[in-house]
Each structure stands twice: as structure tokens, then as C-alpha cells.
Design an enzyme around this catalytic site. Structure first.
Site, mmCIF file in Angstrom:
data_model
loop_
_atom_site.group_PDB
_atom_site.id
_atom_site.type_symbol
_atom_site.label_atom_id
_atom_site.label_comp_id
_atom_site.label_asym_id
_atom_site.label_seq_id
_atom_site.Cartn_x
_atom_site.Cartn_y
_atom_site.Cartn_z
ATOM 1 C CB ALA A 1 -23.737 -34.955 10.396
ATOM 2 N N GLY A 2 -25.247 -37.504 10.476
ATOM 3 C CA GLY A 2 -26.066 -38.333 10.484
ATOM 4 C C GLY A 2 -26.239 -39.904 10.682
ATOM 5 C CE LYS B 1 -19.317 -29.731 13.304
ATOM 6 N NZ LYS B 1 -19.960 -30.562 13.852
ATOM 7 C CG ASN C 1 -25.281 -34.126 19.958
ATOM 8 O OD1 ASN C 1 -25.798 -34.224 20.497
ATOM 9 N ND2 ASN C 1 -25.067 -33.102 19.536
ATOM 10 C CB THR C 2 -28.728 -36.112 16.783
ATOM 11 O OG1 THR C 2 -28.455 -35.238 16.121
ATOM 12 C CG2 THR C 2 -30.545 -36.525 16.768
ATOM 13 N N GLY D 1 -28.641 -34.563 12.751
ATOM 14 C CA GLY D 1 -29.440 -35.107 13.228
ATOM 15 C C GLY D 1 -30.786 -35.610 12.892
#
Lengths: 255, 66
Positions: free
Chosen positions: A184-185, A97, A206-207, A158
Site C-alpha cells: 500500500a502507498g 492476506k 496495485n493502484t 491507493g
């Protein structure tokens, strides 16, 4: 019919990719992976702390998962390429990535350096998944550079803010002939479902999972949401209308 | 003899191979990736690479990340 996403010659039947940062304890990651049913997991590479605890995230990742090391920490294409070489030398396969970031406040990717790194690494037979701000011309350049997928952000890393770039991602889905993976987001399962309903090929989370009160439960919630969104996309949502349209017959009763 | 490890100067009192150095720092070798003077070293090269003055060593491993 089997619904398969093919990237770099690998057939994926699950469309939730998982990041492994920020978990309150590494020991829960195997259960998170199990509940998410993910087949692709991201990791990062860092210097070992010579005076501290040695962490090896790979011990917690199911051996059947495809590892997708990221190039986080890279500020230039050259640094991203160096990190990719290290990851491959470590025996983690050839998926990478690309993440090149110079902006410490919003952590937005440097699209220009990302395209350069993609071009170099694709020529070296890496399966390159670049993380970018959604932009049609950038995505076209990534296609030409040999990317295996395009990973546009929905909101800053995040931030848990959802699909703030929805219209731009929609255009990528419409115009780009590579898998589009929203990275992301995404902060909630409903937002993952929203991305999948509009035709994204996968999402990377992830987050939202790692910082949930119960990450193991949240992993299952995201798994269901991604599946539901994908199924809805395949089913083809009905048209939106401004006015009401009765679902029950309006005639043949009382008057 | 001084070498640089992960960007920091380290004083070595005796001749060590990379394998010896990893042991001396109580690191588990399994998950490590070693860059020696900007070149990635294969695992089998660790035990016959003797550290010398001004060498630069990067000792890396995989951590959680998104």
C-alpha cells in the site's frame, strides 16, 4: 547464488506482488502479469450481482501464480476469518492476506483485530500475510501469532504517496525475523526501488500499476525497479558523507 | 416460498436445488462459492440441496482486489 524469498514453503524469485483491483479492463491483466513477472497475485471475494455482469478475475490470472485472496470488507477478526474460510473452500490454496479496516477515510488497518485473525488462521494452517500499520510491537505480536510475513503500509491504500512510514518500516526490517513486504502507498517505481534498497523483502503494488496511463508498461517499470532495488540492497550501498569526496585522483596533474 | 440471497429476499415459485437456482439466474457455476445457511457447500452438494423457506444463500465469486 540464487536470490530466493521463501514464504509458506514456496520459493519466489520475483519480489513484486500484484493486486488486481482498479484495472481499466480485465483483459489487460494477463499482459500486466507477464510484464511484472509476478508470482503472487491478490484477489478479493464479493457477492455476485444477480442482475449484472458476472466477473471472474481468476480467468485472467496465470495458473502458475500463487493466489493470495484478501479479506477486504472485513471489519473484525471474525469476519476476516470467515472470508478466509470461504477463499480456501473455493480452492484457492491457503495463502491469505488479512485486511481488517474500520476507517473509511484513510483506510488504515485495525492492527488489533488483524493480530487476532492472524492467530486463528495460522493455527488452521493458512499462510497468513497480515496488512498492518508499521509498528514494532504489533509486528512482534504477529510473529508470535504465526504470521508468514508482515506487510506494513508505506502510505494509505491507493494514495500513491510513497514511503511515508519509511523509518518505521526500517525498524521492522531491522528487528523482525519474517519477510517484510511493503504493501500500500507505493506510487512510483522509484519508491518500490527505495523500499527494496533499504532491505524490504518484497513490495505489493496495485493502484500505481492499474491506474497508470499504460498499466502494461508500468508493470514492466515496477519489475525493473524492484529488481534494481533488491540488487542494490545485496550490493550494499556506500556510506553517505556530508562533504564532497573526489572520485578522480586530486594529485599528479598540472600542479 | 421466500429465501434470502446475498442479503435480498427472493420469491421462488417452485422447488429448486441450488444448481437449478444458479441456472435460473444465468450464473456460470465454475467460479462460484456458495454459503448455504452460513455453511460453505461443496460443489457436489449443490445438486442435491433443495432450497426451502427462509434459507439464506450467499453466492460469491472472486473479483479484482489489492
Amino acid at each position: 547464488m540464487r536470490d530466493v524469498l521463501t514464504i509458506g514453503g514456496k520459493e519466489l524469485t520475483n519480489r513484486l506482488f500484484l493486486g488486481t483491483g482498479k484495472f481499466p479492463a480485465k483483459s489487460i491483466i494477463p499482459k500486466v502479469i507477464k510484464n511484472s513477472e509476478t508470482q503472487v497475485v491478490t484477489v478479493a471475494i464479493r457477492r455476485v450481482d444477480l442482475n449484472g455482469e458476472q466477473e471472474n478475475i481468476l480467468n485472467y490470472i496465470d495458473k502458475d501464480c500463487i493466489l493470495m485472496p484478501n479479506t477486504s470488507g472485513a471489519r473484525t477478526a471474525e469476519e476476516a476469518v470467515r472470508i478466509a474460510h470461504i477463499a480456501r473452500a473455493a480452492g484457492c490454496g491457503n495463502w491469505i492476506k488479512i485486511e481488517v479496516i474500520n476507517d473509511n477515510k484513510y483506510l488504515l488497518p485495525d492492527n488489533y483485530e488483524t493480530i487476532k485473525a492472524t492467530e486463528i488462521l495460522a493455527k488452521e494452517d493458512f499462510v497468513v500475510l497480515p496488512y498492518v500499520s508499521p509498528d514494532l510491537m504489533v509486528a512482534k505480536a504477529l510473529v508470535n501469532a504465526g504470521a508468514a510475513a508482515v506487510m506494513p503500509l508505506g502510505a494509505p491504500i491507493g494514495s500513491n504517496r510513497g514511503l511515508k512510514t519509511k523509518e518505521l518500516i526500517r525498524i521492522l526490517i531491522d528487528e523482525i525475523d519474517l519477510p517484510i513486504i511493503v504493501d500500500a502507498g507505493i506510487g512510483k517505481p522509484s519508491q518500490a526501488a527505495e523500499a527494496m534498497e533499504m532491505g524490504a523483502d518484497a513490495v505489493l503494488v496495485n493502484t500505481a500499476i492499474a491506474t497508470a496511463d499504460d498499466p502494461i508498461k508500468m508493470a514492466a517499470a515496477f519489475n525493473f525497479a524492484v529488481k534494481a532495488g533488491r540488487l542494490a540492497y545485496l550490493a550494499g550501498p556506500g556510506a553517505e558523507k556530508i562533504h564532497g569526496e573526489a572520485s578522480s585522483p586530486l594529485t599528479g596533474f598540472l600542479r | 416460498m421466500q429465501i434470502k440471497v446475498n442479503g435480498q429476499l427472493v420469491e421462488l415459485a417452485e422447488m429448486l436445488t441450488i444448481t437449478d437456482f444458479i441456472k435460473s439466474k444465468n450464473l456460470k457455476p465454475d467460479s462460484l462459492v456458495i454459503q448455504y445457511n452460513y455453511k460453505i457447500l461443496k460443489r457436489e452438494e449443490w445438486s442435491n440441496t433443495i432450497l426451502k423457506e427462509n434459507d439464506e444463500l450467499e453466492i460469491l465469486n472472486f473479483v479484482g482486489g489489492g
